[in-house]
Design an enzyme around this catalytic site. Sequence first.
Site, PDB file in Angstrom:
ATOM      1  N   HIS A  10       5.803  -1.013   1.124  1.00 23.55           N
ATOM      2  CA  HIS A  10       6.148   0.019   2.824  1.00 23.55           C
ATOM      3  C   HIS A  10       7.550  -1.390   2.458  1.00 23.55           C
ATOM      4  O   HIS A  10       8.172  -1.949   1.973  1.00 23.55           O
ATOM      5  CB  HIS A  10       5.118  -0.564   3.147  1.00 23.55           C
ATOM      6  N   LYS A  14       9.925  -3.988   0.817  1.00 25.95           N
ATOM      7  CA  LYS A  14      10.663  -3.885  -0.673  1.00 25.95           C
ATOM      8  C   LYS A  14      11.677  -4.349  -1.087  1.00 25.95           C
ATOM      9  O   LYS A  14      11.077  -4.753  -2.068  1.00 25.95           O
ATOM     10  CB  LYS A  14      11.021  -1.891  -0.193  1.00 25.95           C
ATOM     11  N   THR A  36       5.697   4.553  -6.403  1.00 20.42           N
ATOM     12  CA  THR A  36       5.761   5.698  -4.976  1.00 20.42           C
ATOM     13  C   THR A  36       7.607   5.649  -5.601  1.00 20.42           C
ATOM     14  O   THR A  36       8.080   4.895  -5.682  1.00 20.42           O
ATOM     15  CB  THR A  36       5.238   5.596  -4.088  1.00 20.42           C
ATOM     16  N   THR A  38      10.931   5.772  -3.799  1.00 22.11           N
ATOM     17  CA  THR A  38      11.230   5.274  -2.941  1.00 22.11           C
ATOM     18  C   THR A  38      11.337   4.455  -3.751  1.00 22.11           C
ATOM     19  O   THR A  38      12.410   3.022  -3.525  1.00 22.11           O
ATOM     20  CB  THR A  38      11.845   5.180  -1.505  1.00 22.11           C
ATOM     21  N   THR A  39      10.349   3.315  -3.284  1.00 22.76           N
ATOM     22  CA  THR A  39       9.445   2.127  -4.219  1.00 22.76           C
ATOM     23  C   THR A  39      10.439   2.239  -5.236  1.00 22.76           C
ATOM     24  O   THR A  39      11.135   0.748  -6.293  1.00 22.76           O
ATOM     25  CB  THR A  39       8.098   1.650  -4.147  1.00 22.76           C
ATOM     26  N   SER A  55       7.201  10.105  -3.046  1.00 11.55           N
ATOM     27  CA  SER A  55       6.982   9.135  -2.152  1.00 11.55           C
ATOM     28  C   SER A  55       5.865   9.436  -1.404  1.00 11.55           C
ATOM     29  O   SER A  55       5.056  10.234  -1.683  1.00 11.55           O
ATOM     30  CB  SER A  55       8.210   9.735  -1.386  1.00 11.55           C
ATOM     31  N   GLY A  56       5.668   8.128  -0.674  1.00 10.66           N
ATOM     32  CA  GLY A  56       3.754   8.152  -0.638  1.00 10.66           C
ATOM     33  C   GLY A  56       3.576   8.714   0.056  1.00 10.66           C
ATOM     34  O   GLY A  56       2.455   9.280   0.599  1.00 10.66           O
ATOM     35  N   ASP A  61       1.415   7.470  -3.228  1.00 12.05           N
ATOM     36  CA  ASP A  61      -0.410   7.025  -3.211  1.00 12.05           C
ATOM     37  C   ASP A  61      -1.469   7.741  -3.898  1.00 12.05           C
ATOM     38  O   ASP A  61      -2.101   7.100  -4.270  1.00 12.05           O
ATOM     39  CB  ASP A  61      -0.437   6.571  -2.182  1.00 12.05           C
ATOM     40  N   ASP A  81       2.757  -3.390   4.637  1.00  7.52           N
ATOM     41  CA  ASP A  81       3.273  -3.538   5.783  1.00  7.52           C
ATOM     42  C   ASP A  81       2.675  -3.717   7.173  1.00  7.52           C
ATOM     43  O   ASP A  81       1.653  -2.932   7.755  1.00  7.52           O
ATOM     44  CB  ASP A  81       4.765  -2.398   6.301  1.00  7.52           C
ATOM     45  N   HIS A  88       0.390   8.505   6.529  1.00  3.23           N
ATOM     46  CA  HIS A  88       0.013   8.798   5.329  1.00  3.23           C
ATOM     47  C   HIS A  88      -1.206   7.923   5.394  1.00  3.23           C
ATOM     48  O   HIS A  88      -1.950   7.567   3.983  1.00  3.23           O
ATOM     49  CB  HIS A  88       0.682   9.133   4.100  1.00  3.23           C
ATOM     50  N   ASP A  91      -4.595   8.571   2.498  1.00  2.00           N
ATOM     51  CA  ASP A  91      -3.922   8.174   1.356  1.00  2.00           C
ATOM     52  C   ASP A  91      -4.462   6.514   0.800  1.00  2.00           C
ATOM     53  O   ASP A  91      -4.676   6.657   0.252  1.00  2.00           O
ATOM     54  CB  ASP A  91      -3.284   9.003   0.698  1.00  2.00           C
ATOM     55  N   ARG A  97      -9.518   2.496  -2.244  1.00  2.00           N
ATOM     56  CA  ARG A  97     -11.399   2.794  -1.933  1.00  2.00           C
ATOM     57  C   ARG A  97     -11.344   3.554  -3.488  1.00  2.00           C
ATOM     58  O   ARG A  97     -12.381   3.092  -4.497  1.00  2.00           O
ATOM     59  CB  ARG A  97     -11.581   3.896  -0.948  1.00  2.00           C
TER      60      ARG A  97
HETATM   61  O1  LIG Z   1       3.946   4.965   1.505  1.00  2.00           O
HETATM   62  C1  LIG Z   1       4.603   4.192   0.814  1.00  2.00           C
HETATM   63  C2  LIG Z   1       3.174   3.583  -0.017  1.00  2.00           C
HETATM   64  O2  LIG Z   1       2.009   3.919   1.175  1.00  2.00           O
HETATM   65  C3  LIG Z   1       5.267   3.655  -0.121  1.00  2.00           C
HETATM   66  O3  LIG Z   1       6.020   4.615  -0.486  1.00  2.00           O
HETATM   67  P1  LIG Z   1       7.534   5.198  -0.890  1.00  2.00           P
HETATM   68  O4  LIG Z   1       7.491   3.715  -2.394  1.00  2.00           O
HETATM   69  O5  LIG Z   1       7.684   6.409  -0.938  1.00  2.00           O
HETATM   70  O6  LIG Z   1       8.993   4.574  -0.134  1.00  2.00           O
END
Ligand SMILES: O=C(CO)COP(=O)(O)O
Length: 126
Positions: A10, A14, A36, A38-39, A55-56, A61, A81, A88, A91, A97
């Site tokens: 999150h 990062k 994901t 952005t990570t 992206s998450g 996810d 975080d 989301h 997700d 799970r």
């Molecule tokens: O939201 C995320 C995981 O739940 C991470 O997504 P990003 O890496 O795209 O920011």
Amino acid sequence: MKKTIALIAHDGKKPEMVAFVKDHQDLLEHANIIATGTTGSYVRQTGLPVELKLSGPMGGDAQIAALAAEGKVDGIIFFRDPLGKHAHEPDIQMLMRVCDLYNVPLATNPATGSLIIEGLLEDLID
Ligand SMILES: O=C(CO)COP(=O)(O)O
């Protein structure tokens, strides 16, 4: 056969993820890394190749959960975080799970992440 490690962090986590990857770069060089969106962009700063998923919040996810359900991910490092709120969240819960359902190693902090990386990758290098 190369192991596949999924990395997710999150926004507030990062920088911690990039530091974690740098700390384990010698082992992660021997893995396929997916992340994901952005990570993954952040992790690419280390020079390691990373396959980017969405992206998450846009389904990333969920994509990683689907791969875990198909047996295509060997371990997931997910730095959440604990202070953030996420649209989301369903997700995120689904991913956790699925890891429990299919017994996929899942780390939510660096200490456990190190154990997963070392456990999965250490015997691959001499
Ligand atoms: O939201 C995320 C995981 O739940 C991470 O997504 P990003 O890496 O795209 O920011």
